[in-house]
Structure formats: C-alpha cells, structure tokens
Design a protein around this motif. Structure first.
Motif, mmCIF file in Angstrom:
data_model
loop_
_atom_site.group_PDB
_atom_site.id
_atom_site.type_symbol
_atom_site.label_atom_id
_atom_site.label_comp_id
_atom_site.label_asym_id
_atom_site.label_seq_id
_atom_site.Cartn_x
_atom_site.Cartn_y
_atom_site.Cartn_z
ATOM 1 N N SER A 56 0.809 -1.221 0.000
ATOM 2 C CA SER A 56 0.000 0.000 0.000
ATOM 3 C C SER A 56 0.840 1.268 0.000
ATOM 4 N N GLY A 57 2.070 1.184 0.479
ATOM 5 C CA GLY A 57 2.922 2.352 0.526
ATOM 6 C C GLY A 57 3.547 2.728 -0.805
ATOM 7 N N ILE A 58 3.482 1.830 -1.793
ATOM 8 C CA ILE A 58 4.189 2.132 -3.041
ATOM 9 C C ILE A 58 3.344 2.052 -4.306
ATOM 10 N N GLY A 59 2.118 1.529 -4.242
ATOM 11 C CA GLY A 59 1.354 1.496 -5.482
ATOM 12 C C GLY A 59 0.064 0.717 -5.423
ATOM 13 N N LYS A 60 -0.444 0.369 -6.616
ATOM 14 C CA LYS A 60 -1.713 -0.329 -6.782
ATOM 15 C C LYS A 60 -1.587 -1.351 -7.898
ATOM 16 N N VAL A 61 -2.549 -2.256 -7.928
ATOM 17 C CA VAL A 61 -2.656 -3.175 -9.056
ATOM 18 C C VAL A 61 -3.451 -2.478 -10.149
ATOM 19 N N TRP A 62 -2.963 -2.596 -11.363
ATOM 20 C CA TRP A 62 -3.668 -2.077 -12.536
ATOM 21 C C TRP A 62 -4.095 -3.271 -13.375
ATOM 22 N N GLY A 63 -5.100 -3.067 -14.212
ATOM 23 C CA GLY A 63 -5.518 -4.179 -15.042
ATOM 24 C C GLY A 63 -6.463 -3.785 -16.141
ATOM 25 N N TYR A 64 -6.586 -4.686 -17.087
ATOM 26 C CA TYR A 64 -7.534 -4.542 -18.185
ATOM 27 C C TYR A 64 -8.834 -5.234 -17.802
ATOM 28 N N PRO A 65 -9.958 -4.764 -18.338
ATOM 29 C CA PRO A 65 -11.186 -5.535 -18.158
ATOM 30 C C PRO A 65 -11.116 -6.793 -19.017
ATOM 31 N N ALA A 66 -11.937 -7.775 -18.709
ATOM 32 C CA ALA A 66 -11.966 -9.000 -19.515
ATOM 33 C C ALA A 66 -12.235 -8.625 -20.966
ATOM 34 N N GLY A 67 -11.474 -9.221 -21.871
ATOM 35 C CA GLY A 67 -11.655 -8.957 -23.298
ATOM 36 C C GLY A 67 -10.786 -7.842 -23.851
ATOM 37 N N GLU A 68 -10.058 -7.113 -22.990
ATOM 38 C CA GLU A 68 -9.198 -6.020 -23.449
ATOM 39 C C GLU A 68 -7.769 -6.263 -22.996
ATOM 40 N N PRO A 69 -6.757 -5.871 -23.692
ATOM 41 C CA PRO A 69 -6.792 -5.656 -25.128
ATOM 42 C C PRO A 69 -6.680 -6.997 -25.855
ATOM 43 N N ASN A 70 -7.163 -7.031 -27.026
ATOM 44 C CA ASN A 70 -7.073 -8.213 -27.888
ATOM 45 C C ASN A 70 -7.587 -9.486 -27.226
ATOM 46 N N GLY A 71 -8.660 -9.372 -26.448
ATOM 47 C CA GLY A 71 -9.279 -10.545 -25.858
ATOM 48 C C GLY A 71 -8.608 -11.083 -24.609
ATOM 49 N N ALA A 72 -7.666 -10.331 -24.017
ATOM 50 C CA ALA A 72 -7.000 -10.786 -22.796
ATOM 51 C C ALA A 72 -8.030 -10.989 -21.686
ATOM 52 N N ILE A 73 -7.783 -11.912 -20.818
ATOM 53 C CA ILE A 73 -8.716 -12.205 -19.732
ATOM 54 C C ILE A 73 -8.301 -11.434 -18.477
ATOM 55 N N GLY A 74 -8.648 -10.167 -18.431
ATOM 56 C CA GLY A 74 -8.425 -9.369 -17.241
ATOM 57 C C GLY A 74 -7.007 -9.356 -16.699
ATOM 58 N N GLU A 75 -6.013 -9.202 -17.535
ATOM 59 C CA GLU A 75 -4.607 -9.169 -17.113
ATOM 60 C C GLU A 75 -4.392 -8.108 -16.037
ATOM 61 N N ARG A 76 -3.590 -8.442 -15.007
ATOM 62 C CA ARG A 76 -3.296 -7.510 -13.927
ATOM 63 C C ARG A 76 -1.788 -7.470 -13.659
ATOM 64 N N PHE A 78 1.282 -4.952 -11.039
ATOM 65 C CA PHE A 78 1.455 -3.957 -9.984
ATOM 66 C C PHE A 78 2.230 -2.780 -10.538
ATOM 67 N N TYR A 79 1.712 -1.560 -10.303
ATOM 68 C CA TYR A 79 2.379 -0.331 -10.733
ATOM 69 C C TYR A 79 2.654 0.502 -9.492
ATOM 70 N N GLY A 80 3.880 1.018 -9.370
ATOM 71 C CA GLY A 80 4.189 1.814 -8.191
ATOM 72 C C GLY A 80 5.349 2.757 -8.396
ATOM 73 N N SER A 81 5.644 3.461 -7.309
ATOM 74 C CA SER A 81 6.820 4.324 -7.269
ATOM 75 C C SER A 81 7.823 3.651 -6.339
ATOM 76 N N ASN A 82 8.938 4.263 -6.104
ATOM 77 C CA ASN A 82 9.981 3.660 -5.268
ATOM 78 C C ASN A 82 9.424 3.212 -3.925
ATOM 79 N N GLY A 83 9.864 2.044 -3.473
ATOM 80 C CA GLY A 83 9.422 1.608 -2.164
ATOM 81 C C GLY A 83 9.905 0.230 -1.780
ATOM 82 N N GLU A 84 9.666 -0.092 -0.508
ATOM 83 C CA GLU A 84 10.171 -1.310 0.108
ATOM 84 C C GLU A 84 9.059 -2.340 0.285
ATOM 85 N N LEU A 85 9.375 -3.594 -0.045
ATOM 86 C CA LEU A 85 8.500 -4.723 0.240
ATOM 87 C C LEU A 85 9.228 -5.651 1.202
ATOM 88 N N ARG A 86 8.508 -6.096 2.246
ATOM 89 C CA ARG A 86 9.092 -6.977 3.261
ATOM 90 C C ARG A 86 8.454 -8.364 3.161
#
Length: 174
Positions: A56-76, A78-86
């Motif tokens: 939560s300190g560095i970002g969020k999950v991003w994703g496509y809806p089902a069927g976008e792009p090119n029929g992908a099944i809701g690909e997800r 993680f997008y973030g800025s600099n940060g630490e994971l433990r």
C-alpha cells in the motif's frame, strides 16, 4: 544391532531435509475498479498479500477488463513508485520478477531492485531497459533476503509474477 546401523542414518537425514516452497505473485485475484478509465482499472493490495507487506505504501494493481486488449482475460500487474517490500515469512530467496521502468534514460540505467538481508544490502539489479513491455529480471543472487527495494524511472515501475522461495528450515531431530 545391524538394523539400528542401517535405519539411524536415514532418520537423521530425513529429519534435516526440507523442500523450499516457491511463491509466484501474479495479482490476478485482486479486484479492480474501472472508475478512472474504461480501458484500465486499479485495485488495492492488502498488506501480507502472498506473504509480502509494504504494497500500500508504493502502489496499486492495474488491469484490463476482460476482453481487453485483444481478448486478454483481465490481465493484472502492480504499478508503483519507489518503495520497500518486506517478506513476512523471511528469510526467502528472491528468484526474480517481470519488471519495467517508465521514463528511464537508456544511457544511464538505474538500479531497479535492491535485495536486503538483516538490514544490509546484499545485491543490486540494474534496470534492463529492454523494451516497452515487462521483461523477466532474474535475481542473479541465491542468498537469503528479508526485504527488497523497488526503484522505477521518473514515472515509476511495473512488476508481475514476482517469484520467491521460502527458505527451507531444518526440522528438529527426534
């Protein structure tokens, strides 16, 4: 007496053998909301998700809806800025992750991932700057880690399929 000599070595070996458990963090089970754009949505990652804290300190999950792009099944991913994971089940062996930085200078690569164990930097991985897509970045380090620090370019980073192994712990002998 002969039976004891044969069986005891097997009991001793069995009591110290243990297999490491591999974990791959895919983000595919994270619920995302499409309130910002019909093409992309975002979702929060709970602390402790797949045995890792700090999301939560560095970002969020991003994703496509089902069927976008090119029929992908809701690909997800993680997008973030600099940060630490433990790693909650530390120590672990960090295997690698798909990674991409944004707005990086190909002539001056940044450190993309730093590995730490007991407060000490043990290994650094340079930004691959290989393409406009996520690319697999192998750790190249087989030692133990308890946290990683992720860096991105001027506009952050994306990761997917972050993979680590929980270190095998010897079981006590009887």
């Amino acid at each position: 007496m002969r039976i004891k000599r044969i069986i005891l070595p097997f009991i001793f070996v069995a009591s110290f053998s243990s297999v490491a458990q591999a974990v791959t963090v895919t983000f595919e089970d994270i619920n995302i909301t499409f309130d910002q754009s019909p093409l992309y949505g975002t979702g929060d990652v709970a602390e402790g998700y797949n045995g890792i804290s700090g999301w939560s300190g560095i970002g969020k999950v991003w994703g496509y809806p089902a069927g976008e792009p090119n029929g992908a099944i809701g690909e997800r991913w993680f997008y973030g800025s600099n940060g630490e994971l433990r790693f909650d089940n530390a120590p672990v062996v960090f295997e690698g992750t798909y990674y991409q930085s944004y707005a990086s200078d190909p002539n001056n690569p940044i450190t993309s991932i730093e590995l730490f164990y007991q407060g000490q930097l043990v290994h650094s991985i340079l930004d691959p700057i290989a393409s406009t897509n996520l690319v697999w970045v192998a750790s190249g380090y087989s030692g133990l880690v308890d946290k990683i620090y992720l860096h991105g370019g001027g506009e952050g980073f994306s990761i997917d399929n972050l993979t680590y192994s929980i270190a095998a712990v010897p079981e006590p002998s009887s």
